[in-house]
Design an enzyme around this catalytic site. Structure first.
Site, short mmCIF file in Angstrom:
data_model
loop_
_atom_site.label_atom_id
_atom_site.label_comp_id
_atom_site.label_asym_id
_atom_site.label_seq_id
_atom_site.Cartn_x
_atom_site.Cartn_y
_atom_site.Cartn_z
N GLU A 154 45.89 52.85 44.69
CA GLU A 154 44.87 52.01 45.31
C GLU A 154 45.32 51.74 46.74
OE1 GLU A 154 43.20 47.61 44.45
OE2 GLU A 154 43.54 48.86 42.67
N TYR B 256 37.56 47.54 36.83
CA TYR B 256 38.71 46.77 37.29
C TYR B 256 38.52 45.34 36.79
CZ TYR B 256 42.29 45.19 40.67
OH TYR B 256 43.41 44.66 41.25
N ASP C 266 41.57 38.31 48.61
CA ASP C 266 43.01 38.50 48.59
C ASP C 266 43.76 37.21 48.88
OD1 ASP C 266 43.24 41.37 48.12
OD2 ASP C 266 42.18 41.57 50.02
#
Length: 265
Positions: free
Chosen positions: A49, A175, A60
């Site tokens: 990734e 995911y 994030d």
């Protein structure tokens, strides 16, 4: 069969989960990323990734936010990310690469042009964390034309109705975000993640990889016991921030890969 599908088919046959390391392109510079990408498959990376640095990475946590800042200061751009993938493909034709990033740079690049250039560079899939399924046709259609998988995210708050929307147009793998929050900031409940992965696999037919909360080899092994892959990002990026050499990062990734690959005995 795409590289992603082929890799998961190999892993299923071997009864093994995927080790999926995340690195931010250009952190701390392009040459370091190129060297790291070259060495990761031999260290046990089944998929890679590759983070596209962005000025406002809202999904994030502090570690990956800081890595984006470092990469942008070093001059990394989306064009240069694709150059890194082209360079990688000169010596590795089999390891899937998934770009993880945010929509703004792709929009600025032009989605049709971006999808074409990404596919030609050797990218296999895209995770665009701020582009929900209801709005991603602008990227999904050009990506489909280039046979790029759109990897979708599911979370602890994803109910069955929402899951149907997420699966419409999803490809490669799902995911699963193991925590409610941003990357690298919380720990997960193994029992909760196990139940969620079972539900996602039953409802989708796609492989399910788990990320956002895995920090140790023990946690990676636990996830690999029931999920199709374990994604580790912040723990790797933090070592980059501490000034670890490429060989040290590769060694750490090899330890994680070994834990993932041995999880099922």
């Amino acid at each position: 069969m795409s590289r992603i599908s082929a890799r998961f088919a190999e892993l299923k046959k071997a009864n093994r989960a995927a080790f999926v390391p995340f690195v931010t392109a250009g952190d701390p510079n392009a040459e370091t990323t190129a060297l790291l990408l070259e060495k990761l498959p031999a260290a046990g990376a089944d998929l890679i990734e590759l983070g596209v640095p962005f000025s406002d990475p809202m999904a994030d946590g502090p570690a990956i936010q800081a890595s984006s800042v470092r990469a942008l200061k070093a001059g990394m751009t989306l064009t240069k990310v694709l150059e890194l993938v082209r360079r990688f493909r000169k010596h590795d034709r089999n390891t899937p690469i998934v770009l993880m990033g945010y929509y703004n740079p792709m929009h600025k690049y032009g989605t049709a042009r971006f999808a074409k250039d990404a596919a030609e560079a050797g990218v296999d899939g895209l995770i665009t964390v701020d582009l929900p399924p209801e709005e991603d046709e602008v990227l999904r259609l050009p990506a489909a034309a280039q046979r790029l998988d759109i990897v979708r995210l599911a979370t602890p708050t994803t109910d069955d109705a929402r899951l149907r929307t997420i699966l419409d147009g999803a490809g490669g793998f799902l995911y699963y975000v193991s925590i409610t929050g941003v990357t690298g900031t919380k720990s997960f409940s193994e029992d909760d993640v196990r139940a969620a992965v079972a539900r996602l696999k039953a409802g989708s037919g796609l492989p399910v990889c788990v990320g956002f909360g895995i920090k140790t080899s023990e946690q990676a092994a636990a996830i690999a016991g029931f999920a199709d892959g374990a994604v580790i990002g912040s723990a790797i990026v933090e070592r980059m921030a501490e000034g670890a050499k490429v060989e040290e990062i590769v060694g750490y990734c090899a330890e994680l890969a070994d834990a993932v690959h041995k999880a099922r005995g």
